[in-house]
Design an enzyme around this catalytic site. Structure first.
Site, PDB file in Angstrom:
ATOM      1  N   LYS A  13      49.949  24.133  71.405  1.00  0.00           N
ATOM      2  CA  LYS A  13      51.263  24.830  71.642  1.00  0.00           C
ATOM      3  C   LYS A  13      52.325  24.371  72.401  1.00  0.00           C
ATOM      4  O   LYS A  13      52.399  23.264  73.286  1.00  0.00           O
ATOM      5  CB  LYS A  13      50.836  26.252  72.288  1.00  0.00           C
ATOM      6  CG  LYS A  13      50.341  26.316  73.877  1.00  0.00           C
ATOM      7  CD  LYS A  13      51.575  25.708  74.968  1.00  0.00           C
ATOM      8  CE  LYS A  13      50.855  25.537  76.416  1.00  0.00           C
ATOM      9  NZ  LYS A  13      51.765  25.063  77.397  1.00  0.00           N
ATOM     10  N   PRO A  96      47.019  15.236  73.696  1.00  0.00           N
ATOM     11  CA  PRO A  96      46.920  14.557  74.809  1.00  0.00           C
ATOM     12  C   PRO A  96      46.601  15.477  76.020  1.00  0.00           C
ATOM     13  O   PRO A  96      46.811  16.767  76.203  1.00  0.00           O
ATOM     14  CB  PRO A  96      48.468  14.011  75.393  1.00  0.00           C
ATOM     15  CG  PRO A  96      49.092  14.038  73.924  1.00  0.00           C
ATOM     16  CD  PRO A  96      48.151  15.070  73.016  1.00  0.00           C
ATOM     17  N   VAL A  97      45.625  14.879  76.995  1.00  0.00           N
ATOM     18  CA  VAL A  97      44.997  16.085  78.317  1.00  0.00           C
ATOM     19  C   VAL A  97      46.069  16.069  79.203  1.00  0.00           C
ATOM     20  O   VAL A  97      46.937  15.195  79.540  1.00  0.00           O
ATOM     21  CB  VAL A  97      44.010  15.370  78.584  1.00  0.00           C
ATOM     22  CG1 VAL A  97      42.941  16.235  79.689  1.00  0.00           C
ATOM     23  CG2 VAL A  97      42.768  15.263  77.260  1.00  0.00           C
ATOM     24  N   GLY A  98      46.277  17.033  79.850  1.00  0.00           N
ATOM     25  CA  GLY A  98      47.087  17.564  81.009  1.00  0.00           C
ATOM     26  C   GLY A  98      48.552  17.001  80.783  1.00  0.00           C
ATOM     27  O   GLY A  98      49.100  16.469  81.479  1.00  0.00           O
ATOM     28  N   GLY A 100      50.630  19.517  79.110  1.00  0.00           N
ATOM     29  CA  GLY A 100      51.401  20.889  78.752  1.00  0.00           C
ATOM     30  C   GLY A 100      51.413  21.344  77.549  1.00  0.00           C
ATOM     31  O   GLY A 100      52.140  22.369  77.080  1.00  0.00           O
ATOM     32  N   GLY A 102      48.767  22.414  76.205  1.00  0.00           N
ATOM     33  CA  GLY A 102      47.548  23.330  76.292  1.00  0.00           C
ATOM     34  C   GLY A 102      46.343  22.897  75.414  1.00  0.00           C
ATOM     35  O   GLY A 102      45.562  23.748  74.794  1.00  0.00           O
ATOM     36  N   GLY A 103      46.004  21.525  75.481  1.00  0.00           N
ATOM     37  CA  GLY A 103      44.768  20.887  74.926  1.00  0.00           C
ATOM     38  C   GLY A 103      43.431  21.726  75.348  1.00  0.00           C
ATOM     39  O   GLY A 103      42.894  22.148  74.504  1.00  0.00           O
ATOM     40  N   GLY A 104      43.227  21.773  76.679  1.00  0.00           N
ATOM     41  CA  GLY A 104      42.007  22.297  76.903  1.00  0.00           C
ATOM     42  C   GLY A 104      41.947  23.865  76.530  1.00  0.00           C
ATOM     43  O   GLY A 104      40.873  24.290  76.145  1.00  0.00           O
ATOM     44  N   SER A 105      43.051  24.550  76.563  1.00  0.00           N
ATOM     45  CA  SER A 105      43.163  25.948  76.285  1.00  0.00           C
ATOM     46  C   SER A 105      43.102  26.002  74.886  1.00  0.00           C
ATOM     47  O   SER A 105      42.311  27.245  74.408  1.00  0.00           O
ATOM     48  CB  SER A 105      44.486  26.447  76.894  1.00  0.00           C
ATOM     49  OG  SER A 105      44.593  26.383  78.001  1.00  0.00           O
ATOM     50  N   ASP A 138      47.114  30.204  78.769  1.00  0.00           N
ATOM     51  CA  ASP A 138      47.313  29.944  77.426  1.00  0.00           C
ATOM     52  C   ASP A 138      46.453  30.253  76.624  1.00  0.00           C
ATOM     53  O   ASP A 138      46.785  30.431  75.237  1.00  0.00           O
ATOM     54  CB  ASP A 138      47.631  28.288  77.496  1.00  0.00           C
ATOM     55  CG  ASP A 138      48.706  27.804  78.318  1.00  0.00           C
ATOM     56  OD1 ASP A 138      49.541  28.493  78.771  1.00  0.00           O
ATOM     57  OD2 ASP A 138      48.767  26.578  78.811  1.00  0.00           O
TER      58      ASP A 138
END
Ligand code: C5P
Length: 299
Positions: A13, A96-98, A100, A102-105, A138
């Site tokens: 996102k 990309p991680v960390g 902004g 929303g990758g993990g979300s 998110d």
């Protein structure tokens, strides 16, 4: 693969507009944000199992299971619905991680949508969103059926909006990363300083009229991200990157979430050869999404 299985694209996102409002007694801030899905996505395979719980990441890079949002989402779904007892998740990371985005979300939300689509007794969207909200701000949007939404509170209250026209995107992930906790801390510190100087730090009054939410040009006029100031004060390179993007032909350019990725919205594909050589490996090109990709049954 033995149990029912789906493959699902976990779309990332962007925050086209992000205002951080008051902090409540729990220490968390309420938000006012406009989310938009993008094509860039992680790929997940989710299998319901009789009891065994496993999680594999394609490149092998693993965070501890319990702090992994996708794992937590699957465990929360199993607790709330009683099905499945176990799960096998295979993740191929592209977001990309960390950053902004929303990758993990997105992974957590995709797992919820995948399990809901497989379940013999689905719990229903309101319950899925309730579980999503317990995982992070998110996750409800990414677990919803909305391509774009105005969200507030902790992201659990949403007004679904029609997708904006499909435009090209240039994402640039700077060499530094920003932890969400740091971004909120810096914002609070800066606001405390400003209020000491008598500056107002509240969000300005705004009327969001529905027509202004239908084109990239009109959204660009009130687009903002409250984290941009505090993050670029600690990482001056961010301001430089944003200025470069804003001086390009991007319709608008902004940081997403608590950073550190910045995005430029373009009306035709970016010309890679114009991206300065030293930034090329940090640049990803993609498009804004026009739909929510459904899970696909593969077993
Ligand atoms: O959601 P997450 O656990 O990643 O948030 C990390 C920290 O960011 C929280 O502990 C909190 O201090 C801050 N935060 C906040 N308001 C939010 C989300 C996060 O203050 N809506």
């Amino acid at each position: 693969m033995n149990g029912p299985t789906v493959r699902i694209a976990a779309q990332a996102k962007l925050n086209l507009h992000l205002r951080v409002l008051a902090r409540d007694d729990s220490g968390y801030h309420s938000l006012e944000t406009i989310f938009h899905r993008i094509d860039l996505a992680d790929d997940l395979l989710v299998e319901a199992t009789a009891g065994e719980r496993t999680f594999d990441v394609a490149d092998g890079a693993m965070t501890p299971m319990e702090s992994n949002l996708a794992w937590r989402a699957a465990a929360a779904y199993a607790t709330h619905s009683g099905w499945p007892k176990g799960f096998r998740i295979e993740l191929t990371k592209r977001i990309p991680v960390g950053a902004g985005l929303g990758g993990g979300s997105a992974d957590a939300a995709a797992v919820l949508r995948a399990l809901e689509s497989l379940s013999p007794q689905p719990v229903g969207l309101p319950e899925v969103l309730r579980i999503a909200a317990s995982i992070g701000s998110d996750v409800p949007f990414l677990a919803s059926n909305a391509v774009m939404a105005l969200a507030w509170g902790r992201g659990e209250r949403m007004l679904a909006l029609s997708a904006l026209p499909r435009y090209d995107l240039l994402l640039m992930s700077p060499e530094f990363r920003v932890s969400t906790a740091d971004a909120y801390k810096w914002l609070d510190e800066d606001r405390a300083l400003q209020s000491g100087k008598g500056d107002t730090n509240g969000a300005p009054s705004v009327v969001l009229d529905p027509v202004s939410l239908t084109t990239w040009g009109s959204i660009a006029r009130f687009a903002c991200n409250d984290f941009e100031g505090p993050v670029s004060a600690r990482h001056p390179a961010l301001r430089e990157y944003l200025d470069q993007l804003r001086n390009s032909r991007a319709i608008f350019a902004q940081m997403t979430g608590s950073g550190s990725t910045i995005f430029g919205v373009l009306d035709s594909p970016p010309n890679y050869s114009k991206v300065p050589k030293e930034h090329r490996e940090r640049v990803t090109t993609t498009k804004t999404a026009i739909d929510v990709v459904p899970p696909v049954r593969v077993g």
